[in-house]
Design an enzyme around this catalytic site. Sequence first.
Site, short mmCIF file in Angstrom:
data_model
loop_
_atom_site.label_atom_id
_atom_site.label_comp_id
_atom_site.label_asym_id
_atom_site.label_seq_id
_atom_site.Cartn_x
_atom_site.Cartn_y
_atom_site.Cartn_z
N LYS A 34 22.93 42.37 36.20
CA LYS A 34 24.15 41.69 35.77
C LYS A 34 24.04 40.18 35.91
CE LYS A 34 28.45 41.68 37.87
NZ LYS A 34 29.25 40.49 37.60
N ASP A 60 28.22 39.51 31.98
CA ASP A 60 29.63 39.62 32.39
C ASP A 60 30.34 38.30 32.19
OD1 ASP A 60 31.92 40.67 33.44
OD2 ASP A 60 31.27 40.62 35.53
N LYS A 62 33.36 38.17 30.33
CA LYS A 62 34.80 38.46 30.21
C LYS A 62 35.49 37.60 29.15
CE LYS A 62 35.45 40.21 34.94
NZ LYS A 62 34.16 39.86 35.60
N ASP A 65 40.00 35.50 23.95
CA ASP A 65 40.44 34.41 23.07
C ASP A 65 40.95 35.06 21.79
OD1 ASP A 65 40.68 31.84 21.75
OD2 ASP A 65 39.16 31.09 23.14
N THR A 125 40.78 43.19 39.68
CA THR A 125 41.14 43.82 40.96
C THR A 125 41.71 42.81 41.94
OG1 THR A 125 38.83 43.60 41.57
CG2 THR A 125 39.54 45.77 40.83
N ARG A 216 25.66 41.92 46.74
CA ARG A 216 25.25 41.42 48.06
C ARG A 216 24.53 42.43 48.96
NH1 ARG A 216 30.96 38.73 48.81
NH2 ARG A 216 31.32 40.51 47.42
O1 C5P Z 1 28.21 41.50 45.90
P1 C5P Z 1 29.07 42.56 45.30
O2 C5P Z 1 28.44 43.94 45.32
O3 C5P Z 1 30.48 42.57 45.87
O4 C5P Z 1 29.18 42.14 43.77
C1 C5P Z 1 30.00 42.84 42.87
C2 C5P Z 1 29.91 42.21 41.52
O5 C5P Z 1 30.85 42.83 40.66
C3 C5P Z 1 30.22 40.73 41.49
O6 C5P Z 1 29.42 40.16 40.45
C4 C5P Z 1 31.69 40.68 41.11
O7 C5P Z 1 32.03 39.51 40.42
C5 C5P Z 1 31.79 41.88 40.19
N1 C5P Z 1 33.14 42.44 40.11
C6 C5P Z 1 33.82 42.92 41.21
N2 C5P Z 1 35.07 43.45 41.08
C7 C5P Z 1 35.63 43.49 39.89
C8 C5P Z 1 34.97 43.02 38.76
C9 C5P Z 1 33.71 42.50 38.92
O8 C5P Z 1 33.29 42.89 42.32
N3 C5P Z 1 36.82 44.02 39.78
#
Ligand code: C5P
Length: 237
Positions: A34, A60, A62, A65, A125, A216
């Site tokens: 991603k 990603d 998003k 427009d 979220t 992460r």
């Molecule tokens: O590091 P982590 O596993 O929390 O990363 C989750 C990824 O998914 C990040 O790129 C975050 O921006 C994305 N994301 C999220 N929750 C959402 C939409 C996207 O954590 N509702």
Amino acid sequence: VRRGCGLCVALDAPDLASAERWAEAAAPFAGLLKVGLELFSAEGGEAVRRIARHRPVFLDVKLHDIPNTVAGAVRALAPLGPAWITIHAAGGAAMVAAAREAAEKAAKGGNDADRPRILAVTVLTSLDAAALAETGVAGGPVQQVLRLARLAVSAGADGLVCSPREVAPIRAALGDGPALVVPGVRPAGSAADDQARTATPEEMAAAGADWVVVGRPITRAPDPAAAARAIAAALAA
Ligand code: C5P
């Protein structure tokens, strides 16, 4: 019969060099990588081209427009080769349809398998019921997620991004057709970071997710390849 669930690794790095190191470590265990707004804003299309050499890219960005502008953006992004592009379902049915149509027209050699898939985001979220009410949406998040999910899929979205707790309700409402991509996933025992509601990869595979997005727990692990391998093994089990 449900299809399997794959691992998408979120390369949330400020620069391409870090993202490529993570991509290299995770690629043997990931089906998707991603590229998010931070990396794309910093490095532009080159980030997509370079990461796509390792694995198909989930871009990603998003998009949200007027339909003509979103179609133009999808047309401009398609040659970079992303496998998935995200848009906001809240942009409305005409905007979703314009994104899908632009993606179809961009298919290489007219081969539909070679076009970017359009993935719709419903409700961020980060918005709880109170924050959503401030934007004029009264019914609460779950109702709004289902409303926008139906709208997006009937307008041509290939799938949806949703939170762990929305996978089962969306599957129940919309069936097996749409691809469901789920962030907020944490292997048992790992830190939640800033994710408020998490679920394990195994739970999401059982609930009917097609992809779990994990950042992460892999990119900040002492051994990112081992962390990715463990999650891929949990999904395959
Ligand atoms: O590091 P982590 O596993 O929390 O990363 C989750 C990824 O998914 C990040 O790129 C975050 O921006 C994305 N994301 C999220 N929750 C959402 C939409 C996207 O954590 N509702």
